[in-house]
Enzyme design. Structure first.
Site, mmCIF file in Angstrom:
data_model
loop_
_atom_site.group_PDB
_atom_site.id
_atom_site.type_symbol
_atom_site.label_atom_id
_atom_site.label_comp_id
_atom_site.label_asym_id
_atom_site.label_seq_id
_atom_site.Cartn_x
_atom_site.Cartn_y
_atom_site.Cartn_z
ATOM 1 N N TRP A 167 0.876 -1.170 0.000
ATOM 2 C CA TRP A 167 0.000 0.000 0.000
ATOM 3 C C TRP A 167 0.917 1.223 0.000
ATOM 4 C CZ3 TRP A 167 -1.767 -4.575 1.422
ATOM 5 C CH2 TRP A 167 -3.098 -4.838 1.695
ATOM 6 N N TYR A 169 0.650 5.126 0.095
ATOM 7 C CA TYR A 169 -0.280 6.236 0.274
ATOM 8 C C TYR A 169 0.472 7.501 0.674
ATOM 9 C CZ TYR A 169 -4.323 3.046 0.305
ATOM 10 O OH TYR A 169 -5.302 2.136 -0.031
ATOM 11 N N ILE A 201 1.155 -3.560 -6.282
ATOM 12 C CA ILE A 201 1.186 -2.183 -5.787
ATOM 13 C C ILE A 201 -0.247 -1.683 -5.652
ATOM 14 C CG2 ILE A 201 1.897 0.175 -6.357
ATOM 15 C CD1 ILE A 201 4.220 -1.240 -7.996
ATOM 16 N N LYS A 202 -0.558 -1.156 -4.457
ATOM 17 C CA LYS A 202 -1.891 -0.618 -4.202
ATOM 18 C C LYS A 202 -1.786 0.883 -3.997
ATOM 19 C CE LYS A 202 -5.757 -0.514 -1.003
ATOM 20 N NZ LYS A 202 -6.190 -0.658 0.400
ATOM 21 N N VAL A 203 -2.487 1.637 -4.822
ATOM 22 C CA VAL A 203 -2.494 3.095 -4.708
ATOM 23 C C VAL A 203 -3.921 3.597 -4.861
ATOM 24 C CG1 VAL A 203 -0.117 3.502 -5.475
ATOM 25 C CG2 VAL A 203 -1.942 3.280 -7.173
#
Length: 302
Positions: A167, A169, A201-203
């Site tokens: 994540w 952020y 990938i977490k955005v």
């Protein structure tokens, strides 16, 4: 195994068969299995926002088994949660859906943009997880400590065949709240995650705003008003699409907005959605209907 999934796995050139097998578990699971698209259910909001803000609107969500079953019945790609949530259903649902152990967490009272380690690789192995998850806050004064933590944690995970979901952020430090969703900031955060060795990938979906003065020139001459074009830019930042990138659903919103986000992610070349509150805060039947439509969108059926 489909040619699409084989092509994705081929992008991870340094990884061992264990890591690739676990990535394949996620990529081949559920209604989107084999397509290269993902819909993941994340339920870490109890840590981040508190139980009442997260679950009072749909009290069934207080029960960890509810989320496991929702992800399974919807045919999702994986279920991500902190240690206690996974432990509470690990035996009942063993082998039914890939799980991702969220290894660090925060809470809504903390002043600094940081998170504490709340789980580890040994926990992930014990629970049969397919991956570990971790949050970094690019921009935070504490991000360098977080980067060093995930360096060590992901190295340990890779050594035993577990991929890392990161994540990324942007928040804190000199970054104003208005810049957290800026296009240039989001692409930068995604690129940092790729450079850190993340497999998935977490955005967040970015706005058209350009925050950094030094970056404005690089964005001149192109119309960034279309969300699909912004998704494509973030995907480019993830090694020209060589890394899996999924986009968070964010705060609860109207159904049409959720569906449009999915279409823009699909059309921009993103790999899918990691969507929590917009599903589990709805009644179960409504959540299942929403997830079914999202899956159809990612299959190009709507």
């Amino acid at each position: 195994m489909t040619p699409t999934v084989k092509a994705i796995l081929a992008n991870y050139e340094s990884d061992n068969p264990g890591v690739k097998s676990n990535l394949a578990r996620i990529l081949m699971q559920g209604q989107l299995g084999g397509t290269g698209k993902l819909v993941i259910l994340p339920v870490d909001q109890g840590f981040e926002h508190g139980p009442a803000r997260s679950f009072a609107i749909n009290p069934a969500g207080y029960d960890p088994h509810y989320h496991y079953q929702l992800a399974i019945d919807a045919g999702l790609s994986a279920y991500a949660a902190p240690l206690g949530m996974l432990e509470a259903g690990a035996d009942t649902f063993a082998g039914q859906i890939p799980t991702i152990l969220k290894c660090n967490s925060s809470n809504s009272w903390a002043g600094a943009a940081n998170q504490a380690l709340t789980g580890g690789v040994e926990d992930a192995l014990r629970l049969g997880c397919a991956a570990i998850g971790f949050t970094i806050y690019p921009g935070s004064d504490d991000v360098f400590d977080m980067m060093e933590e995930i360096k060590e944690l992901s190295a340990e995970a890779k050594s035993v065949g577990l991929p890392t979901v990161l994540w990324s952020y942007p928040r804190g430090g000199n970054l104003p709240k208005s810049g957290e969703l800026a296009l240039d900031v989001g692409a930068y955060a995604a690129h940092i995650a790729a450079l850190m060795g993340a497999h998935i990938i977490k955005v967040k979906l970015p706005s058209a705003h350009i925050e950094q003065a030094d970056a404005k020139k690089a964005y001149e001459g192109k119309d960034w008003s279309k969300q699909a074009d912004r998704v494509a830019h973030v995907t480019d930042a993830c090694f020209n699409g060589r890394r899996i990138v999924v986009f968070s659903g964010g705060a609860a919103k109207g159904e049409d907005a959720v569906y449009q986000d999915a279409r823009d992610i699909r059309d921009g070349g993103g790999n899918g959605s990691i969507i929590g509150r917009n599903t589990f805060q709805r009644p179960r039947a409504d959540a299942l209907a929403m997830l079914a439509k999202l899956i159809r969108i990612y299959k190009n059926e709507e």
